[in-house]
Design a protein around this motif. Sequence first.
Motif, PDB file in Angstrom:
ATOM      1  N   VAL A 178       3.957 -20.264  -1.680  1.00  0.00           N
ATOM      2  CA  VAL A 178       4.985 -19.581  -2.494  1.00  0.00           C
ATOM      3  C   VAL A 178       6.212 -20.499  -2.599  1.00  0.00           C
ATOM      4  CG1 VAL A 178       6.496 -17.587  -2.715  1.00  0.00           C
ATOM      5  CG2 VAL A 178       4.208 -17.318  -1.743  1.00  0.00           C
ATOM      6  N   PHE A 179       6.616 -20.770  -3.850  1.00  0.00           N
ATOM      7  CA  PHE A 179       7.810 -21.590  -4.096  1.00  0.00           C
ATOM      8  C   PHE A 179       9.013 -20.687  -4.391  1.00  0.00           C
ATOM      9  CE2 PHE A 179       4.817 -25.037  -4.714  1.00  0.00           C
ATOM     10  CZ  PHE A 179       5.515 -26.153  -4.277  1.00  0.00           C
ATOM     11  N   LEU A 236       3.131 -24.114 -16.452  1.00  0.00           N
ATOM     12  CA  LEU A 236       3.115 -23.854 -15.011  1.00  0.00           C
ATOM     13  C   LEU A 236       2.667 -22.423 -14.734  1.00  0.00           C
ATOM     14  CD1 LEU A 236       6.497 -25.565 -13.953  1.00  0.00           C
ATOM     15  CD2 LEU A 236       4.225 -26.579 -14.119  1.00  0.00           C
ATOM     16  N   GLY A 237       3.148 -21.489 -15.576  1.00  0.00           N
ATOM     17  CA  GLY A 237       2.811 -20.089 -15.364  1.00  0.00           C
ATOM     18  C   GLY A 237       1.332 -19.779 -15.559  1.00  0.00           C
ATOM     19  N   GLU A 238       0.637 -20.591 -16.397  1.00  0.00           N
ATOM     20  CA  GLU A 238      -0.791 -20.344 -16.661  1.00  0.00           C
ATOM     21  C   GLU A 238      -1.655 -20.589 -15.409  1.00  0.00           C
ATOM     22  OE1 GLU A 238      -1.835 -22.799 -19.894  1.00  0.00           O
ATOM     23  OE2 GLU A 238      -0.651 -21.684 -21.396  1.00  0.00           O
ATOM     24  N   HIS A 239      -1.142 -21.371 -14.460  1.00  0.00           N
ATOM     25  CA  HIS A 239      -1.946 -21.736 -13.291  1.00  0.00           C
ATOM     26  C   HIS A 239      -1.294 -21.275 -11.984  1.00  0.00           C
ATOM     27  CE1 HIS A 239      -4.366 -24.225 -15.978  1.00  0.00           C
ATOM     28  NE2 HIS A 239      -3.227 -24.733 -16.470  1.00  0.00           N
ATOM     29  N   SER A 240      -0.455 -20.212 -12.051  1.00  0.00           N
ATOM     30  CA  SER A 240       0.210 -19.708 -10.845  1.00  0.00           C
ATOM     31  C   SER A 240       0.428 -18.211 -10.974  1.00  0.00           C
ATOM     32  CB  SER A 240       1.548 -20.420 -10.655  1.00  0.00           C
ATOM     33  OG  SER A 240       2.423 -20.136 -11.746  1.00  0.00           O
ATOM     34  N   TRP A 241       0.809 -17.592  -9.832  1.00  0.00           N
ATOM     35  CA  TRP A 241       1.139 -16.177  -9.810  1.00  0.00           C
ATOM     36  C   TRP A 241       2.668 -16.012  -9.887  1.00  0.00           C
ATOM     37  CZ3 TRP A 241      -2.492 -12.425 -10.041  1.00  0.00           C
ATOM     38  CH2 TRP A 241      -3.800 -12.784  -9.747  1.00  0.00           C
ATOM     39  N   PRO A 242       3.119 -14.990 -10.660  1.00  0.00           N
ATOM     40  CA  PRO A 242       4.575 -14.748 -10.722  1.00  0.00           C
ATOM     41  C   PRO A 242       5.049 -13.815  -9.590  1.00  0.00           C
ATOM     42  CG  PRO A 242       3.487 -13.327 -12.288  1.00  0.00           C
ATOM     43  CD  PRO A 242       2.382 -14.129 -11.636  1.00  0.00           C
ATOM     44  N   ALA A 243       6.273 -14.004  -9.185  1.00  0.00           N
ATOM     45  CA  ALA A 243       6.902 -13.100  -8.200  1.00  0.00           C
ATOM     46  C   ALA A 243       8.416 -13.107  -8.448  1.00  0.00           C
ATOM     47  CB  ALA A 243       6.583 -13.545  -6.780  1.00  0.00           C
ATOM     48  N   VAL A 276       4.342 -10.044  -2.402  1.00  0.00           N
ATOM     49  CA  VAL A 276       3.219 -10.955  -2.666  1.00  0.00           C
ATOM     50  C   VAL A 276       2.774 -11.625  -1.371  1.00  0.00           C
ATOM     51  CG1 VAL A 276       2.557 -13.069  -3.835  1.00  0.00           C
ATOM     52  CG2 VAL A 276       3.818 -11.310  -5.071  1.00  0.00           C
ATOM     53  N   LEU A 277       3.758 -12.066  -0.578  1.00  0.00           N
ATOM     54  CA  LEU A 277       3.425 -12.711   0.694  1.00  0.00           C
ATOM     55  C   LEU A 277       2.672 -11.751   1.619  1.00  0.00           C
ATOM     56  CD1 LEU A 277       6.616 -14.813   1.487  1.00  0.00           C
ATOM     57  CD2 LEU A 277       4.304 -15.696   1.181  1.00  0.00           C
ATOM     58  N   ALA A 278       3.132 -10.485   1.632  1.00  0.00           N
ATOM     59  CA  ALA A 278       2.492  -9.509   2.520  1.00  0.00           C
ATOM     60  C   ALA A 278       1.189  -9.007   1.945  1.00  0.00           C
ATOM     61  CB  ALA A 278       3.453  -8.347   2.763  1.00  0.00           C
ATOM     62  N   GLY A 279       1.012  -9.201   0.633  1.00  0.00           N
ATOM     63  CA  GLY A 279      -0.205  -8.725  -0.009  1.00  0.00           C
ATOM     64  C   GLY A 279      -0.237  -7.229  -0.164  1.00  0.00           C
ATOM     65  N   LYS A 280       0.922  -6.573  -0.130  1.00  0.00           N
ATOM     66  CA  LYS A 280       1.003  -5.116  -0.249  1.00  0.00           C
ATOM     67  C   LYS A 280       2.117  -4.770  -1.208  1.00  0.00           C
ATOM     68  CE  LYS A 280      -0.488  -4.412   4.560  1.00  0.00           C
ATOM     69  NZ  LYS A 280      -0.125  -3.814   5.857  1.00  0.00           N
ATOM     70  N   TYR A 281       1.746  -4.284  -2.368  1.00  0.00           N
ATOM     71  CA  TYR A 281       2.786  -3.853  -3.296  1.00  0.00           C
ATOM     72  C   TYR A 281       2.211  -2.841  -4.255  1.00  0.00           C
ATOM     73  CZ  TYR A 281       0.468  -7.555  -5.984  1.00  0.00           C
ATOM     74  OH  TYR A 281      -0.444  -8.366  -6.594  1.00  0.00           O
ATOM     75  N   GLU A 282       3.029  -1.872  -4.563  1.00  0.00           N
ATOM     76  CA  GLU A 282       2.674  -0.831  -5.526  1.00  0.00           C
ATOM     77  C   GLU A 282       3.887  -0.619  -6.428  1.00  0.00           C
ATOM     78  OE1 GLU A 282       1.294   2.682  -3.701  1.00  0.00           O
ATOM     79  OE2 GLU A 282      -0.060   1.648  -2.308  1.00  0.00           O
ATOM     80  N   ARG A 283       3.615  -0.408  -7.697  1.00  0.00           N
ATOM     81  CA  ARG A 283       4.701  -0.312  -8.666  1.00  0.00           C
ATOM     82  C   ARG A 283       5.520   0.964  -8.516  1.00  0.00           C
ATOM     83  NH1 ARG A 283       2.508  -0.623 -14.503  1.00  0.00           N
ATOM     84  NH2 ARG A 283       4.653  -0.001 -14.960  1.00  0.00           N
ATOM     85  N   ASP A 284       4.975   2.014  -7.886  1.00  0.00           N
ATOM     86  CA  ASP A 284       5.686   3.292  -7.798  1.00  0.00           C
ATOM     87  C   ASP A 284       6.515   3.425  -6.523  1.00  0.00           C
ATOM     88  OD1 ASP A 284       4.600   4.046 -10.214  1.00  0.00           O
ATOM     89  OD2 ASP A 284       2.814   4.935  -9.255  1.00  0.00           O
ATOM     90  N   GLN A 329      13.522 -13.775   2.149  1.00  0.00           N
ATOM     91  CA  GLN A 329      12.222 -13.363   1.613  1.00  0.00           C
ATOM     92  C   GLN A 329      11.191 -13.227   2.744  1.00  0.00           C
ATOM     93  OE1 GLN A 329      11.869 -12.482  -1.459  1.00  0.00           O
ATOM     94  NE2 GLN A 329      13.756 -13.327  -2.365  1.00  0.00           N
ATOM     95  N   ALA A 330      11.252 -14.122   3.713  1.00  0.00           N
ATOM     96  CA  ALA A 330      10.326 -14.046   4.848  1.00  0.00           C
ATOM     97  C   ALA A 330      10.551 -12.792   5.669  1.00  0.00           C
ATOM     98  CB  ALA A 330      10.473 -15.300   5.711  1.00  0.00           C
ATOM     99  N   LEU A 331      11.832 -12.397   5.894  1.00  0.00           N
ATOM    100  CA  LEU A 331      12.128 -11.186   6.662  1.00  0.00           C
ATOM    101  C   LEU A 331      11.631  -9.952   5.922  1.00  0.00           C
ATOM    102  CD1 LEU A 331      15.740 -12.003   7.947  1.00  0.00           C
ATOM    103  CD2 LEU A 331      13.628 -11.943   9.295  1.00  0.00           C
ATOM    104  N   ALA A 332      11.787  -9.943   4.602  1.00  0.00           N
ATOM    105  CA  ALA A 332      11.283  -8.811   3.826  1.00  0.00           C
ATOM    106  C   ALA A 332       9.757  -8.735   3.946  1.00  0.00           C
ATOM    107  CB  ALA A 332      11.708  -8.955   2.371  1.00  0.00           C
ATOM    108  N   ALA A 333       9.074  -9.895   3.860  1.00  0.00           N
ATOM    109  CA  ALA A 333       7.604  -9.908   3.990  1.00  0.00           C
ATOM    110  C   ALA A 333       7.182  -9.469   5.389  1.00  0.00           C
ATOM    111  CB  ALA A 333       7.090 -11.305   3.686  1.00  0.00           C
ATOM    112  N   GLU A 334       7.918  -9.903   6.423  1.00  0.00           N
ATOM    113  CA  GLU A 334       7.602  -9.491   7.796  1.00  0.00           C
ATOM    114  C   GLU A 334       7.751  -7.983   7.958  1.00  0.00           C
ATOM    115  OE1 GLU A 334       6.483 -10.923  10.446  1.00  0.00           O
ATOM    116  OE2 GLU A 334       6.498 -13.044   9.917  1.00  0.00           O
TER     117      GLU A 334
END
Length: 946
Positions: free
Chosen positions: A75-76, A129-136, A168-176, A242-247
Amino acid sequence: MGALAAVLLTGIPDALKNTLTDLRSHQFPRQATRDIVIVAIDSRSIEAIGVWPWPRQLHAELIGKLESAKASDIVFDVDFSAPSNPASDQAFVEALKKAGGSVVLPSFKQLADGRNQQEVHLNQPLAPLGEHSWPAIVNVSVEPNGVVRRYPFGEIFDGKFLPSMGAVLAGKYERDKEPFWIDFSIRPDSVPMVSYVDVLRGDPAVAKRLENKKVIIGGTALELGDRFNLPTGQIVSGPLLQALAAESILQGRTLRPTSEAVRLGGPVFIVLLMAAFWRRSSAIARAAVLVGSAIAAEAGAMLLQTKLAIVADTSLFHLAAAFYLIAIALDEINFRGLVGRIAERRFLRIAMSLGDGLVCTDQNSLITVWNPGATALFGYAPEEMIGQPLDRICSIGGGGSTRDRFSILDLPSAVLQSPGGQIMELDGHRKNGEIFPLEACFSGWQGTDGFHYGAILRDISVRKREAVRIRYLAEYDTLTGLANRNALHAHLCTRFAAAKPWGSKVALLVIGVDKFEMINDMLGRAYGDQVLCAVAKRLSAAIGATDLVARLDGDEFAIVISGADAADRAAKLSERADLAFNAIPLSVGGRQQHVRISVGVAVYPKDCETADELLGNAHLALGRAKAARRGKHVLFERGMRDELEARLTLEAELGLAADRNEFELFYQPQISLIDGRLTGAEALIRWRHPDRGIVSPADFMPVVNTSPISARVAFWVMETACRQALLWQQAGHHVRIAVNLSASQLQSGDLVSTLMTVLRRTNCPASLLELEVTEDILIVDDEKALEIFRRIQDLGVRIVFDDFGTGYASLSYLKKFPLDGLKIDKYFVHGLQADSDDAAIVGSTISLSKVLGLSVIAEGIEDRATADLLASLGCEQGQGYYFGHPAPAAEFEQKFLSSDAVTTPGISGAKRVATNATRSSGATTPSHPPDRVAFALAHHSPLKSA
């Protein structure tokens, strides 16, 4: 409850909630999972690579290194929304392709540039760049106090859901899902971090740490900015946040607040609890229940936050408990009594420190407060006066009788309660029986046990004595004890008011002691003061019971007489006083002092309308009495005032004449009686008035010599004469001009410097100037004059003694002063042929002058015979109408300096000059002086004219 509602509006509960949440996080710190590693773009990396921003070729290489180290997610946290070097961008695209979609690039929202500053724009990576990466999305919400607490799972933009970088880092997200609180009990320093440059170098130890880890690449160097404040007081970089939020997501520590019902239930519980205990338990028991409930609530909230990641909002609960604790304290403390006791102690401290007496009484006028100032004032100790009535120490009007006793109860309460109270002057009664003037300031106030009174008391004995003394000084003369000028003026006004309805009269005598200055100078001022006191006693003994004697200034006194016959009585009193002072000397200091007085009298209403006019007119009469003859009384006449006004008018006109150059010098010839030649001329001033023509010097020179313009006119005469002498010399005529000195010139002290200035400005030789002085000038200060004359002679200017033979000490002056010549007065010249005594005096004077080496000139020569006789007696020069009248410079030149002016030796020459001058004027030789007024002025005025 109303108070709680008001508190809700202030924002205090939210601040308290945040503070309690942060404190709970501090109590139980947590470690990071270490599944997330930060590849830091730190200062060491920037220094090692040497440029910034870095080419994306480096990021491509980094992706390769991370792939080799088997990192699970890359993740950049670096902006890729703008193009860079094409080759470098292409290398980065190739690296993304090779990574196979395991790289996340950031997007972020910002306000768009333009007129609509509310428009939000989403910055995304470049399309290749966006065609070959995930957005966050990397945006976080900063609270008003500048700290970050909440973190979103993602945001919807243009209908598309973008997950947050932490989700994205945690792999857990829901839009609601709503944003959550980051659990800051996770220690930031427990998140692993490696340097960017170490990864690029392929350090095996570093690569080992990255195996199967989620990696965040972002700037941590201070110079790159991107810093955030945490509630714990720490400042961290964007990647670390961002790391603390993912943790928090990975550890299931996404903190959620309790519902609003739980929040409001806290204060409701406190209200119900206090309603149950308020009247059934003591204050201490109620306070203990409240404190225990608060501790239990906070312990439960801490347990929920630590174990279940639930944030219990206990802020309102604690605020309600605090309000009830304050209510218990207020209920237990008697604030009214406390404030009263504080005010009473403060009042007593002030009262006891006052220098004035302070006394307070109750509603029955019995004393309740007695300070040390009152003890010093009255002599009573506090124990003697507490409980005693106030009227024991003060009364009205003196005497101390029952009917004079003062009662404070009689004063109106409204006045006592107004600002300033009521101030009165009473009689104070001391313990020793002494009665003294007392100033009292009374006030009153309503107390809990009735109306109370207070009084500040002050001894005003000194003030009263000073007032009497000041009034005496304002109305009486301190030396003689007589009324002074102020009292005299007030007395005159009173007498005028009494006299006017009845047609009565008021006479004022102003009396001056003759030659009092001489007494002061010879015998001293102390003796002079004794003389004034003796004069005051004699005048006081001479008046009636209704008359007034006053001292004005210096040696002047005044007597006021009123009545229908005031004028006659004033005249008779003046005569009696004159006779008494002449006949009987004053007894002063053991010696008999003869004193004479002069009196000026003015009468109201004949001579004036006001007191000031009466005093001024009496002064004018006194001045006339002193000028006429010492020891005389003069009644005021209207002509005196007219003369004074005429003199003032003339002074004003003379000032204008000097400004307008209306003065002119006439010149009278001085002829040698030996050979008939012209030897000099005397400069005589004239006033060429624009309306009246030539004004006689007798009409204005006496005023000039006593006015402020005297020195100015004298300087003008000297300068003008010197300029004329220089002009005649330049024309080939050596004419010495004589100028009369004035007393003001000699007394000014700068005559020599003035003379030097005139000679320098005019370039006139000193030998062409001659100064004529009279005895009245020398007698003022002969020692000073002697020094001045010596300095004048050093300049080369001649000095001639004018009007010789008319004074008292002329012979002594011939010996004492450095003189060059003398002028025989015309008084002796006029009677020279008819009076043998005059001839003897003139002959002796001429012989004496020759012995002393002085030149001699006779003035007032009006005929040939007189000129012949003076020549036979040895007189060298002559001046008079026989030779010529004073004339303007042009006419003088024509008569005596032109080619028509013929001179022959001897007396015949003098005769021929005189005859020629007479023919030029078209007149015959006079046998007597045609202008005796001009000659009289020449004898009396310092700026002599003829």
